[in-house]
Enzyme design. Sequence first.
Site, PDB file in Angstrom:
ATOM      1  N   ASP A 206       0.797  -1.216   0.024  1.00 30.20           N
ATOM      2  CA  ASP A 206      -0.153   0.074  -0.050  1.00 30.20           C
ATOM      3  C   ASP A 206       1.012   1.354  -0.089  1.00 30.20           C
ATOM      4  O   ASP A 206       2.042   1.072   0.298  1.00 30.20           O
ATOM      5  CB  ASP A 206      -0.774   0.002   1.235  1.00 30.20           C
ATOM      6  CG  ASP A 206      -2.100   0.914   0.957  1.00 30.20           C
ATOM      7  OD1 ASP A 206      -3.069   0.301   0.776  1.00 30.20           O
ATOM      8  OD2 ASP A 206      -2.123   1.966   1.016  1.00 30.20           O
TER       9      ASP A 206
ATOM     10  N   ASP B 146       4.777   2.446  -3.945  1.00 25.47           N
ATOM     11  CA  ASP B 146       3.872   3.081  -5.083  1.00 25.47           C
ATOM     12  C   ASP B 146       3.863   2.160  -6.020  1.00 25.47           C
ATOM     13  O   ASP B 146       4.955   1.613  -6.569  1.00 25.47           O
ATOM     14  CB  ASP B 146       4.842   4.311  -5.241  1.00 25.47           C
ATOM     15  CG  ASP B 146       3.958   5.187  -6.363  1.00 25.47           C
ATOM     16  OD1 ASP B 146       3.109   4.519  -6.929  1.00 25.47           O
ATOM     17  OD2 ASP B 146       4.283   6.284  -6.703  1.00 25.47           O
ATOM     18  N   VAL B 147       2.618   1.523  -6.425  1.00 23.85           N
ATOM     19  CA  VAL B 147       2.713   0.743  -7.522  1.00 23.85           C
ATOM     20  C   VAL B 147       3.154   1.147  -8.739  1.00 23.85           C
ATOM     21  O   VAL B 147       3.210   0.306  -9.834  1.00 23.85           O
ATOM     22  CB  VAL B 147       1.203  -0.089  -7.435  1.00 23.85           C
ATOM     23  CG1 VAL B 147       0.900  -0.651  -6.209  1.00 23.85           C
ATOM     24  CG2 VAL B 147       0.202   0.931  -7.716  1.00 23.85           C
TER      25      VAL B 147
ATOM     26  N   ASN C 125      -5.396  -4.808  -7.173  1.00 28.62           N
ATOM     27  CA  ASN C 125      -6.509  -3.928  -6.799  1.00 28.62           C
ATOM     28  C   ASN C 125      -6.515  -2.406  -6.709  1.00 28.62           C
ATOM     29  O   ASN C 125      -7.183  -1.624  -6.704  1.00 28.62           O
ATOM     30  CB  ASN C 125      -6.707  -4.107  -5.376  1.00 28.62           C
ATOM     31  CG  ASN C 125      -7.782  -3.531  -4.466  1.00 28.62           C
ATOM     32  OD1 ASN C 125      -9.094  -3.291  -4.779  1.00 28.62           O
ATOM     33  ND2 ASN C 125      -7.291  -2.824  -3.521  1.00 28.62           N
TER      34      ASN C 125
ATOM     35  N   TYR D  93     -10.523   7.189 -15.854  1.00 26.44           N
ATOM     36  CA  TYR D  93     -10.822   6.407 -15.289  1.00 26.44           C
ATOM     37  C   TYR D  93     -11.475   5.012 -15.913  1.00 26.44           C
ATOM     38  O   TYR D  93     -11.158   3.869 -15.942  1.00 26.44           O
ATOM     39  CB  TYR D  93     -11.867   6.746 -14.085  1.00 26.44           C
ATOM     40  CG  TYR D  93     -12.211   5.494 -13.048  1.00 26.44           C
ATOM     41  CD1 TYR D  93     -11.325   5.083 -11.970  1.00 26.44           C
ATOM     42  CD2 TYR D  93     -13.263   4.894 -13.178  1.00 26.44           C
ATOM     43  CE1 TYR D  93     -11.674   3.943 -11.231  1.00 26.44           C
ATOM     44  CE2 TYR D  93     -13.707   3.862 -12.134  1.00 26.44           C
ATOM     45  CZ  TYR D  93     -12.953   3.265 -11.312  1.00 26.44           C
ATOM     46  OH  TYR D  93     -13.088   2.486 -10.209  1.00 26.44           O
TER      47      TYR D  93
ATOM     48  N   LYS E 104     -10.201   1.249 -16.934  1.00 23.58           N
ATOM     49  CA  LYS E 104     -10.917   0.199 -16.421  1.00 23.58           C
ATOM     50  C   LYS E 104     -11.542  -0.684 -17.664  1.00 23.58           C
ATOM     51  O   LYS E 104     -11.448  -2.128 -17.579  1.00 23.58           O
ATOM     52  CB  LYS E 104     -12.303   0.470 -15.489  1.00 23.58           C
ATOM     53  CG  LYS E 104     -11.762   1.120 -14.261  1.00 23.58           C
ATOM     54  CD  LYS E 104     -10.823   0.120 -13.325  1.00 23.58           C
ATOM     55  CE  LYS E 104     -10.447   0.581 -12.231  1.00 23.58           C
ATOM     56  NZ  LYS E 104      -9.730  -0.227 -11.277  1.00 23.58           N
TER      57      LYS E 104
END
Length: 254
Positions: free
Chosen positions: A33, A55-56, A82, A148, A152
């Site tokens: 996270d 940080d992803v 996620n 967004y 997605k």
Amino acid sequence: MNQRVMITAGGSGIGLAIAKAFADTGAKVHICDVSERALAEVAAKYPRISATHLDVTDEEAIRNWFDVAMGDLEGLDVLINNAGTKGPTGYVEDIKIDEWNACLRVCLDAQFLCARSAAPIMKRQQSGSIINISSNAGLFGYGLRTPYAAAKWAVIGFTKSLAVELGPYNVRANAVCPGTVEGARVGEVARAEAASRGISIDSVQQEYVQGQSIKRFVQPEEVADMCLFLASPASKMVTGQAIAVDGHTETFHI
């Protein structure tokens, strides 16, 4: 189930609900996270869940996370991508390219980085399940949230392509598409949309559920339940699917 599970953005919200659900089955769970505060709370309340702060969108950090997790887990049965961000809210002509790119880096690029590290591990094992969190915004056009929605939708295409590549190795890939999930994030989204449209937050939130057959918000645990199913032997021939957990969205609004 004694599974070995990695989850991005597992410190709160949907990610934490998923992490708790797997941990409750006896799985070894390692989350990451970006929020140190959230990770500290997880460590205090759920010591069975291992965690890494990162940080992803940081490619090297993702590689290091997998190295650390593999030292802990010694294999990987389930990867749940996620991590996400709501992105900017506004008409397309008002969205800056930096805002667009920032949204796609978290919602899409991070899934690629994690899947790229997970795939060789699962292929060697000849088993595994990758679960990518998309959204019902990946199934419908979403006005005022174009970055967004684009991210997605791309997650679903990415997932179906992973299923093609990994199927010969008995590795599955599916996308889960939550609807409006109860929690802090929906409040942020509703506030931003209400401000853009000049209406009340309550009006926006009522619109969200009025377009559903089951007219209530989704609970984070209901998304977690779907992830448990997609990681279980009960879904061993389910791959390449985009599965909504949204009370059946009939229409989308602007």
